[in-house]
Write a protein that holds these residues in place. Structure first.
Motif, PDB file in Angstrom:
ATOM      1  N   LYS A  82      28.719  40.528  37.902  1.00 20.35           N
ATOM      2  CA  LYS A  82      29.580  40.953  39.013  1.00 20.35           C
ATOM      3  C   LYS A  82      29.525  39.949  40.168  1.00 20.35           C
ATOM      4  O   LYS A  82      30.550  39.656  40.783  1.00 20.35           O
ATOM      5  CB  LYS A  82      29.180  42.354  39.490  1.00 20.35           C
ATOM      6  CG  LYS A  82      29.613  43.444  38.537  1.00 20.35           C
ATOM      7  CD  LYS A  82      29.212  44.816  39.048  1.00 20.35           C
ATOM      8  CE  LYS A  82      29.720  45.912  38.137  1.00 20.35           C
ATOM      9  NZ  LYS A  82      29.346  47.259  38.613  1.00 20.35           N
ATOM     10  N   LYS A  83      28.346  39.435  40.455  1.00 20.43           N
ATOM     11  CA  LYS A  83      28.228  38.440  41.524  1.00 20.43           C
ATOM     12  C   LYS A  83      28.961  37.157  41.144  1.00 20.43           C
ATOM     13  O   LYS A  83      29.627  36.541  41.990  1.00 20.43           O
ATOM     14  CB  LYS A  83      26.750  38.154  41.829  1.00 20.43           C
ATOM     15  CG  LYS A  83      26.547  37.227  43.005  1.00 20.43           C
ATOM     16  CD  LYS A  83      27.069  37.842  44.285  1.00 20.43           C
ATOM     17  CE  LYS A  83      26.806  36.943  45.480  1.00 20.43           C
ATOM     18  NZ  LYS A  83      27.312  37.513  46.733  1.00 20.43           N
ATOM     19  N   LEU A  84      28.866  36.738  39.881  1.00 19.47           N
ATOM     20  CA  LEU A  84      29.606  35.548  39.435  1.00 19.47           C
ATOM     21  C   LEU A  84      31.111  35.748  39.584  1.00 19.47           C
ATOM     22  O   LEU A  84      31.830  34.821  39.973  1.00 19.47           O
ATOM     23  CB  LEU A  84      29.296  35.225  37.972  1.00 19.47           C
ATOM     24  CG  LEU A  84      28.080  34.397  37.652  1.00 19.47           C
ATOM     25  CD1 LEU A  84      28.048  34.075  36.155  1.00 19.47           C
ATOM     26  CD2 LEU A  84      28.018  33.122  38.462  1.00 19.47           C
ATOM     27  N   ILE A  85      31.586  36.937  39.274  1.00 19.36           N
ATOM     28  CA  ILE A  85      33.009  37.235  39.425  1.00 19.36           C
ATOM     29  C   ILE A  85      33.422  37.056  40.879  1.00 19.36           C
ATOM     30  O   ILE A  85      34.420  36.396  41.187  1.00 19.36           O
ATOM     31  CB  ILE A  85      33.340  38.645  38.895  1.00 19.36           C
ATOM     32  CG1 ILE A  85      33.175  38.683  37.369  1.00 19.36           C
ATOM     33  CG2 ILE A  85      34.737  39.083  39.328  1.00 19.36           C
ATOM     34  CD1 ILE A  85      33.150  40.085  36.778  1.00 19.36           C
ATOM     35  N   GLU A  86      32.639  37.602  41.776  1.00 19.29           N
ATOM     36  CA  GLU A  86      32.919  37.471  43.210  1.00 19.29           C
ATOM     37  C   GLU A  86      32.914  36.005  43.641  1.00 19.29           C
ATOM     38  O   GLU A  86      33.836  35.539  44.316  1.00 19.29           O
ATOM     39  CB  GLU A  86      31.870  38.257  44.008  1.00 19.29           C
ATOM     40  CG  GLU A  86      31.995  38.125  45.500  1.00 19.29           C
ATOM     41  CD  GLU A  86      30.814  38.769  46.219  1.00 19.29           C
ATOM     42  OE1 GLU A  86      30.467  38.274  47.313  1.00 19.29           O
ATOM     43  OE2 GLU A  86      30.230  39.742  45.704  1.00 19.29           O
ATOM     44  N   LEU A  87      31.886  35.269  43.249  1.00 18.69           N
ATOM     45  CA  LEU A  87      31.789  33.855  43.618  1.00 18.69           C
ATOM     46  C   LEU A  87      32.952  33.048  43.041  1.00 18.69           C
ATOM     47  O   LEU A  87      33.510  32.174  43.713  1.00 18.69           O
ATOM     48  CB  LEU A  87      30.461  33.263  43.129  1.00 18.69           C
ATOM     49  CG  LEU A  87      29.194  33.764  43.812  1.00 18.69           C
ATOM     50  CD1 LEU A  87      27.956  33.275  43.061  1.00 18.69           C
ATOM     51  CD2 LEU A  87      29.154  33.324  45.268  1.00 18.69           C
ATOM     52  N   SER A  88      33.319  33.350  41.800  1.00 18.60           N
ATOM     53  CA  SER A  88      34.400  32.605  41.158  1.00 18.60           C
ATOM     54  C   SER A  88      35.718  32.822  41.896  1.00 18.60           C
ATOM     55  O   SER A  88      36.477  31.875  42.118  1.00 18.60           O
ATOM     56  CB  SER A  88      34.530  32.990  39.678  1.00 18.60           C
ATOM     57  OG  SER A  88      35.043  34.291  39.514  1.00 18.60           O
ATOM     58  N   GLU A  89      35.997  34.047  42.264  1.00 19.85           N
ATOM     59  CA  GLU A  89      37.248  34.326  42.966  1.00 19.85           C
ATOM     60  C   GLU A  89      37.264  33.682  44.347  1.00 19.85           C
ATOM     61  O   GLU A  89      38.315  33.205  44.795  1.00 19.85           O
ATOM     62  CB  GLU A  89      37.490  35.838  43.037  1.00 19.85           C
ATOM     63  CG  GLU A  89      37.810  36.404  41.659  1.00 19.85           C
ATOM     64  CD  GLU A  89      38.021  37.898  41.611  1.00 19.85           C
ATOM     65  OE1 GLU A  89      38.736  38.345  40.696  1.00 19.85           O
ATOM     66  OE2 GLU A  89      37.466  38.617  42.470  1.00 19.85           O
ATOM     67  N   ASN A  90      36.119  33.627  45.000  1.00 20.45           N
ATOM     68  CA  ASN A  90      36.034  32.939  46.292  1.00 20.45           C
ATOM     69  C   ASN A  90      36.316  31.448  46.154  1.00 20.45           C
ATOM     70  O   ASN A  90      36.717  30.798  47.114  1.00 20.45           O
ATOM     71  CB  ASN A  90      34.662  33.148  46.942  1.00 20.45           C
ATOM     72  CG  ASN A  90      34.460  34.576  47.417  1.00 20.45           C
ATOM     73  OD1 ASN A  90      35.417  35.324  47.593  1.00 20.45           O
ATOM     74  ND2 ASN A  90      33.219  34.960  47.614  1.00 20.45           N
ATOM     75  N   LYS A  91      36.105  30.896  44.955  1.00 14.16           N
ATOM     76  CA  LYS A  91      36.361  29.475  44.693  1.00 14.16           C
ATOM     77  C   LYS A  91      37.750  29.234  44.100  1.00 14.16           C
ATOM     78  O   LYS A  91      38.071  28.126  43.722  1.00 14.16           O
ATOM     79  CB  LYS A  91      35.295  28.907  43.758  1.00 14.16           C
ATOM     80  CG  LYS A  91      33.960  28.720  44.424  1.00 14.16           C
ATOM     81  CD  LYS A  91      33.174  27.661  43.697  1.00 14.16           C
ATOM     82  CE  LYS A  91      31.962  27.261  44.472  1.00 14.16           C
ATOM     83  NZ  LYS A  91      32.169  26.094  45.293  1.00 14.16           N
ATOM     84  N   GLY A  92      38.557  30.274  43.978  1.00 14.18           N
ATOM     85  CA  GLY A  92      39.904  30.117  43.452  1.00 14.18           C
ATOM     86  C   GLY A  92      39.974  30.049  41.937  1.00 14.18           C
ATOM     87  O   GLY A  92      40.974  29.593  41.376  1.00 14.18           O
ATOM     88  N   ILE A  93      38.953  30.524  41.260  1.00 17.04           N
ATOM     89  CA  ILE A  93      38.919  30.507  39.794  1.00 17.04           C
ATOM     90  C   ILE A  93      39.627  31.756  39.277  1.00 17.04           C
ATOM     91  O   ILE A  93      39.354  32.861  39.725  1.00 17.04           O
ATOM     92  CB  ILE A  93      37.458  30.426  39.296  1.00 17.04           C
ATOM     93  CG1 ILE A  93      36.870  29.070  39.698  1.00 17.04           C
ATOM     94  CG2 ILE A  93      37.361  30.671  37.801  1.00 17.04           C
ATOM     95  CD1 ILE A  93      35.379  28.950  39.537  1.00 17.04           C
ATOM     96  N   TRP A  94      40.558  31.567  38.325  1.00 14.01           N
ATOM     97  CA  TRP A  94      41.357  32.680  37.823  1.00 14.01           C
ATOM     98  C   TRP A  94      40.956  33.175  36.448  1.00 14.01           C
ATOM     99  O   TRP A  94      41.311  34.288  36.073  1.00 14.01           O
ATOM    100  CB  TRP A  94      42.840  32.343  37.842  1.00 14.01           C
ATOM    101  CG  TRP A  94      43.240  31.125  37.059  1.00 14.01           C
ATOM    102  CD1 TRP A  94      43.477  31.048  35.714  1.00 14.01           C
ATOM    103  CD2 TRP A  94      43.464  29.824  37.574  1.00 14.01           C
ATOM    104  NE1 TRP A  94      43.826  29.775  35.354  1.00 14.01           N
ATOM    105  CE2 TRP A  94      43.817  28.980  36.506  1.00 14.01           C
ATOM    106  CE3 TRP A  94      43.389  29.259  38.852  1.00 14.01           C
ATOM    107  CZ2 TRP A  94      44.107  27.634  36.649  1.00 14.01           C
ATOM    108  CZ3 TRP A  94      43.673  27.914  38.998  1.00 14.01           C
ATOM    109  CH2 TRP A  94      44.031  27.121  37.905  1.00 14.01           C
ATOM    110  N   THR A  95      40.224  32.381  35.684  1.00 17.92           N
ATOM    111  CA  THR A  95      39.825  32.835  34.344  1.00 17.92           C
ATOM    112  C   THR A  95      38.367  32.517  34.082  1.00 17.92           C
ATOM    113  O   THR A  95      37.936  31.368  34.215  1.00 17.92           O
ATOM    114  CB  THR A  95      40.689  32.175  33.243  1.00 17.92           C
ATOM    115  OG1 THR A  95      42.057  32.518  33.449  1.00 17.92           O
ATOM    116  CG2 THR A  95      40.265  32.644  31.861  1.00 17.92           C
ATOM    117  N   LEU A  96      37.637  33.552  33.685  1.00 15.63           N
ATOM    118  CA  LEU A  96      36.266  33.393  33.212  1.00 15.63           C
ATOM    119  C   LEU A  96      36.310  33.588  31.706  1.00 15.63           C
ATOM    120  O   LEU A  96      36.956  34.520  31.213  1.00 15.63           O
ATOM    121  CB  LEU A  96      35.343  34.444  33.825  1.00 15.63           C
ATOM    122  CG  LEU A  96      35.273  34.494  35.349  1.00 15.63           C
ATOM    123  CD1 LEU A  96      34.346  35.621  35.791  1.00 15.63           C
ATOM    124  CD2 LEU A  96      34.813  33.179  35.919  1.00 15.63           C
TER     125      LEU A  96
END
Length: 157
Positions: A92-106
């Motif tokens: 969940k924390k990675l999801i939050e961090l990724s979205e803050n960096k503009g990442i759209w797909t994990l």
């Protein structure tokens, strides 16, 4: 995650390697190599005091510019702390961090035998998009990988 965490992170990574169902990697890389090949600011640990319970990180899926918002997820939890919600908290924390960096797909590539990891990723909003059959050899045996992905509901709409 800090360089001073690397010894404990490496120990947990080695536990994953030893299972034979967590990664194709056979050897733990150096801290310098590892951190250089992961997304800046998206390598995290779960800790209890000085003890690291688990770690998670994002690495680029490709160096092509068009894929700058697509990353691969790694989540590892110390064996003695399995089943305590640490993996999901890290994810969940990675999801939050990724979205803050503009990442759209994990995305995640998981051995089909690693049912716990597949369930964890499903709880984190990932879906199975396919199976890459006999994608790589491990100890002379062809292995399949379940390909999972999570598209952001905030980025890249």
């Amino acid at each position: 995650m800090r360089s001073s965490d690397w010894e404990q992170v490496s120990d947990i990574y080695q536990e994953g390697i030893d299972t034979g169902n967590a990664t194709f990697e056979e050897v733990i890389p150096s801290w310098a190599f590892w951190i250089q090949n992961h997304v800046s600011g998206c390598s995290i640990v779960a800790r209890n005091g000085d003890r690291i319970l688990g770690w998670a990180a994002l690495s680029p899926a490709s160096n092509r510019k068009v894929y700058c918002g697509v990353v691969e997820v790694s989540v590892y939890v110390c064996e003695k702390y399995h089943g305590k919600g640490i993996g999901l908290a890290l994810l969940k924390k990675l999801i939050e961090l990724s979205e803050n960096k503009g990442i759209w797909t994990l995305q995640a590539g998981i051995f089909p035998e690693n049912k716990t990891s597949i369930k964890l990723h499903e709880k984190g909003g990932f879906r199975i998009v396919g199976v890459r059959e006999k994608i790589g050899k491990m100890n002379g045996i062809w292995r399949d990988v379940v390909l999972m992905e999570r598209r952001s509901k905030k980025v890249g709409l």
